[in-house]
Design a protein around this motif. Structure first.
Motif, short mmCIF file in Angstrom:
data_model
loop_
_atom_site.label_atom_id
_atom_site.label_comp_id
_atom_site.label_asym_id
_atom_site.label_seq_id
_atom_site.Cartn_x
_atom_site.Cartn_y
_atom_site.Cartn_z
N SER A 14 12.87 -14.93 29.15
CA SER A 14 14.07 -15.20 28.50
C SER A 14 14.95 -16.59 29.23
CB SER A 14 15.31 -14.26 28.93
OG SER A 14 14.72 -12.96 28.07
N LEU A 17 15.80 -19.41 26.69
CA LEU A 17 17.28 -19.58 26.52
C LEU A 17 17.63 -20.96 26.89
CD1 LEU A 17 18.77 -16.46 27.96
CD2 LEU A 17 18.95 -17.27 25.52
N THR A 42 19.40 -23.84 24.70
CA THR A 42 20.72 -24.24 25.20
C THR A 42 20.44 -25.96 25.06
OG1 THR A 42 21.17 -22.83 26.64
CG2 THR A 42 22.16 -24.65 26.92
N ARG A 86 22.90 -20.72 16.78
CA ARG A 86 22.96 -20.65 18.32
C ARG A 86 22.96 -19.46 19.15
NH1 ARG A 86 26.43 -22.82 22.45
NH2 ARG A 86 27.63 -21.33 21.53
N ASP A 87 24.03 -18.75 18.76
CA ASP A 87 24.38 -17.61 19.29
C ASP A 87 23.46 -16.25 18.90
OD1 ASP A 87 26.61 -18.64 20.59
OD2 ASP A 87 28.05 -18.23 19.23
N VAL A 141 20.03 -17.11 20.86
CA VAL A 141 20.42 -16.53 22.22
C VAL A 141 20.49 -14.76 22.43
CG1 VAL A 141 22.04 -16.20 24.00
CG2 VAL A 141 21.51 -18.50 22.88
N LEU A 176 24.69 -20.49 31.40
CA LEU A 176 23.40 -20.13 31.52
C LEU A 176 22.70 -20.04 32.90
CD1 LEU A 176 20.88 -19.19 29.95
CD2 LEU A 176 20.20 -21.68 29.97
#
Length: 236
Positions: A98, A102, A106, A162-163, A166, A196
């Motif tokens: 992750s 992630l 980002t 994007r959300d 994630v 993050l």
């Protein structure tokens, strides 16, 4: 020792001590002629072991470990402990996966200041998931699509995309929707990278704390096994 003596030494009630004995966490206590329980240093170490195990394992698993040991099935207790280490190893691998995913997301999100909005179906195909899942995430506060004024369709802008990406990675890492919603909210507020970094550090800290608790529980269990062996030899 009386039940009250054992209880006071660990900030517990006498009822809790009796409950632990009935649950099999403590070996059976000797009884006086009047029926009162009498505990020994072996029982005190059993209690210390349980309280230490509970910090690294769940309550029920800690009970099961002590039950197995107290009935003489130490192999069953060892298997339960081994399972906890396997679970922790798996969680660490998920975090690493992750973190890498992630981190890339980002950077991409920061560089993508704008982009074409997607419908729920288009976003679902992009992420490889059902539209119903995205609607569930909306109800959980993870994504906040706008509604098209003409059609009424949900529309996901670059930030929503994007959300959702994630959230997909965090779900793969085993996080519940509530925690994902908190993280995504922090990600939006902090601009991405700072949130993050904090999130991943906290995740790592949790692993480190559990590893230490598992070690401490194992040390207490080892001490208990030594006392229990002597205790049984004396009674036989």
């Amino acid at each position: 020792m009386r039940p009250v003596d054992l209880a006071r030494g660990h900030a517990l009630s006498t009822q809790a001590i009796r409950n632990y004995e009935e649950a099999g966490v403590l070996p059976p206590a000797a009884r006086s002629e009047s029926g009162y329980r009498s505990y020994t240093p072996v029982h005190a170490q059993a209690l210390r072991t349980f309280l230490a195990l509970r910090r690294g394992h769940c309550y029920q698993r800690s009970v099961e470990i002590l039950r197995a040991v107290n009935r003489g099935d130490t192999d069953a207790g060892y298997r339960l402990i081994d399972l906890a280490h396997v679970e922790l190893h798996t969680e660490r691998a998920r975090r690493a996966e992750s973190a890498a995913a992630l981190g890339g997301l980002t950077v991409t999100a920061i560089r993508s200041a704008a982009g074409q909005s997607l419908t729920v179906g288009e976003l679902g195909r992009r992420l490889g998931m059902h539209a119903a899942t995205l609607r569930t995430w909306e109800s959980a506060g993870i994504v906040h699509p706008r509604r098209d004024r003409v059609t009424g369709y949900r529309m996901y802008d670059a930030e929503c995309v994007r959300d959702a990406e994630v959230a997909r990675q965090l779900r793969r890492g085993g996080y519940p929707l509530r925690r994902i919603a908190q993280f995504v909210s922090s990600l939006r507020e902090a601009g991405g990278a700072a949130a993050l970094a904090v999130f991943l550090d906290e995740w790592q800290d949790r692993f480190s704390a559990r590893s230490r608790n598992l070690l401490n529980g194992a040390a207490q269990l080892d001490a208990y096994l030594g006392l229990l062996e002597d205790y049984r030899s004396c009674r036989s």
